[in-house]
Write an enzyme that holds these catalytic residues in place. Sequence first.
Site, PDB file in Angstrom:
ATOM      1  N   ASP A 199       0.891  -1.155   0.000  1.00 39.16           N
ATOM      2  CA  ASP A 199       0.000   0.000   0.000  1.00 39.16           C
ATOM      3  C   ASP A 199       0.932   1.208   0.000  1.00 39.16           C
ATOM      4  O   ASP A 199       1.487   1.569   1.044  1.00 39.16           O
ATOM      5  CB  ASP A 199      -0.903   0.003   1.230  1.00 39.16           C
ATOM      6  CG  ASP A 199      -1.899   1.168   1.220  1.00 39.16           C
ATOM      7  OD1 ASP A 199      -1.643   2.152   0.500  1.00 39.16           O
ATOM      8  OD2 ASP A 199      -2.915   1.097   1.923  1.00 39.16           O
ATOM      9  N   HIS A 200       1.122   1.818  -1.170  1.00 38.05           N
ATOM     10  CA  HIS A 200       2.169   2.831  -1.282  1.00 38.05           C
ATOM     11  C   HIS A 200       1.929   4.023  -0.362  1.00 38.05           C
ATOM     12  O   HIS A 200       2.864   4.737  -0.008  1.00 38.05           O
ATOM     13  CB  HIS A 200       2.326   3.293  -2.734  1.00 38.05           C
ATOM     14  CG  HIS A 200       1.195   4.130  -3.237  1.00 38.05           C
ATOM     15  ND1 HIS A 200       0.061   3.586  -3.787  1.00 38.05           N
ATOM     16  CD2 HIS A 200       1.026   5.473  -3.278  1.00 38.05           C
ATOM     17  CE1 HIS A 200      -0.754   4.559  -4.152  1.00 38.05           C
ATOM     18  NE2 HIS A 200      -0.208   5.703  -3.847  1.00 38.05           N
ATOM     19  N   HIS A 262      -6.308   2.606   1.507  1.00 37.44           N
ATOM     20  CA  HIS A 262      -5.652   3.823   1.982  1.00 37.44           C
ATOM     21  C   HIS A 262      -6.370   4.462   3.171  1.00 37.44           C
ATOM     22  O   HIS A 262      -5.763   4.733   4.212  1.00 37.44           O
ATOM     23  CB  HIS A 262      -5.573   4.859   0.852  1.00 37.44           C
ATOM     24  CG  HIS A 262      -4.841   4.398  -0.360  1.00 37.44           C
ATOM     25  ND1 HIS A 262      -3.809   3.485  -0.309  1.00 37.44           N
ATOM     26  CD2 HIS A 262      -4.971   4.732  -1.671  1.00 37.44           C
ATOM     27  CE1 HIS A 262      -3.344   3.273  -1.533  1.00 37.44           C
ATOM     28  NE2 HIS A 262      -4.043   4.015  -2.367  1.00 37.44           N
TER      29      HIS A 262
END
Length: 508
Positions: A199-200, A262
């Site tokens: 999950d950047h 996110h």
Amino acid sequence: MTAEHVNPLRDPTDRRLPRIAGPCSLILFGVTGDLAKKKLIPAVYDLANRGLLPPGFALVGFARADFKDGTFAQMIKKAAKEGARTPWSETVWKQLAAGIRFVPGEFDDDDAWDRLADTMKELDDQQGTGGNHAFYLSIPPSLFPVVVSQIKKHGLAESSKGWRRVVIEKPFGHDLASAVELNRMVGDVFSRESVFRIDHYLGKETVQNILAFRFANGMFEPIWNNHYVDHVQITMAEDIGIGSRAGYYDSIGAARDVIQNHLLQLMALIAMEEPVSFNASSLRLEKQKILANARPPARMDLHTAQAQYVAGWAGGEKVRGYLEEEGVHEGSRAETYAAIRVDVSTRRWAGVPFYLRTGKRLGRRVTEVAVVFKRAPHQPFNKNDVEELGQNALVMRIQPDEGVTLRFGAKVPGTTMEIRDVNMDFAYGGAFVESSPEAYERLILDVLLGDPPLFPQHEEVELSWKILDPVIAHWKQDKEIDTYPAGTWGPPSADAMMARDGRTWRRP
């Protein structure tokens, strides 16, 4: 020392020493895709340029493309040059190029997988990678099963020496059932500690600063609870449309694309209790507690909103609506805007709603977390003195203007007691000379080091789907979907959702 020469990824146990990965290779599936070209390849070059990859590091591309001699390395070089955040160095490139390999073939082609196995053995012998190989699945989720099964079939996940790891890009399934099946499939091939779900957003410095902000300072923890906090708003807004992602976006929508991963991760970081340490297991335990006690609204019709953008003005230009975008199916019901209320049933947060929203073609690009506080129980001022005074708020800006803003009331200069909102602002760019590493730099390095704190385990993924699945199911029953003009801040239904609670959305 200038920002570009400061290493932001040093060893946290000794600020003088860099965290250098050991001998290894990164095997990229989907190496010709946009993510690889725009993010992953530049991140690899930047890590090499910062001196964080070993001389024997290897980069292997696997794709059906037919590159002629030298053309694959040229493609990698072009992508690295165009996306790198550090200065270009031919010396660094030559060292990196020595370890570049390409394996052509389809994912269901056994001969291609045999060539990949031979390439890995060759790298162990020639580059000294020592059996250490990470498989990066930068591919559509529909291809995960065939790639993971081929890795298992050809024995590439196990080795008598070194380690094997797998990196999976989101989305982690499209609902709870598919996520459970994906986790089962990957778990049959790789051990838990060898699976890295990217999950950047969790690699962004400003996201990690949430933990530092909360637990390194004594002034905030006493008011970080339902005695003082009125509500929390978490926003990820984009001013762009779907671009060339119609095939992906039309099948998934904004809620699955952003809220499930996110925004719920941001909520968990804001709401979690202090961990006993910052190792991976302690962090995950506290986040899981929050996600396990988080609930979607009891009345979906009152506290959720979905919508699509229609034609409007964005950035001074006339733009088309979602249904007119190239590749979008006629009559598509995919939402480009999603907002939900989530309640966390813990002693700390009981009665404090968390409002999560995301959307395309909104007023501006911004990601932020706003902790909005209750009004003072008593204000010894005339009503006119405080008519321009709002609620105190602490706003953590994730992007693009990274920093923290504290909003509070102050007296306006003059002879009358007039009180107005003012902001106290901290900006990353003005406070630190260190340049923040790009999220993928940090995450790729952590994969190669085997450092897992920033990667959600399957429990977090499944708990997040349990929160979102009922909302998606409710939306499927709606006969119509709300709309909002491009360039605005969302649909009327989202404003009504907040109004029912006596609140309004922040205007970032």
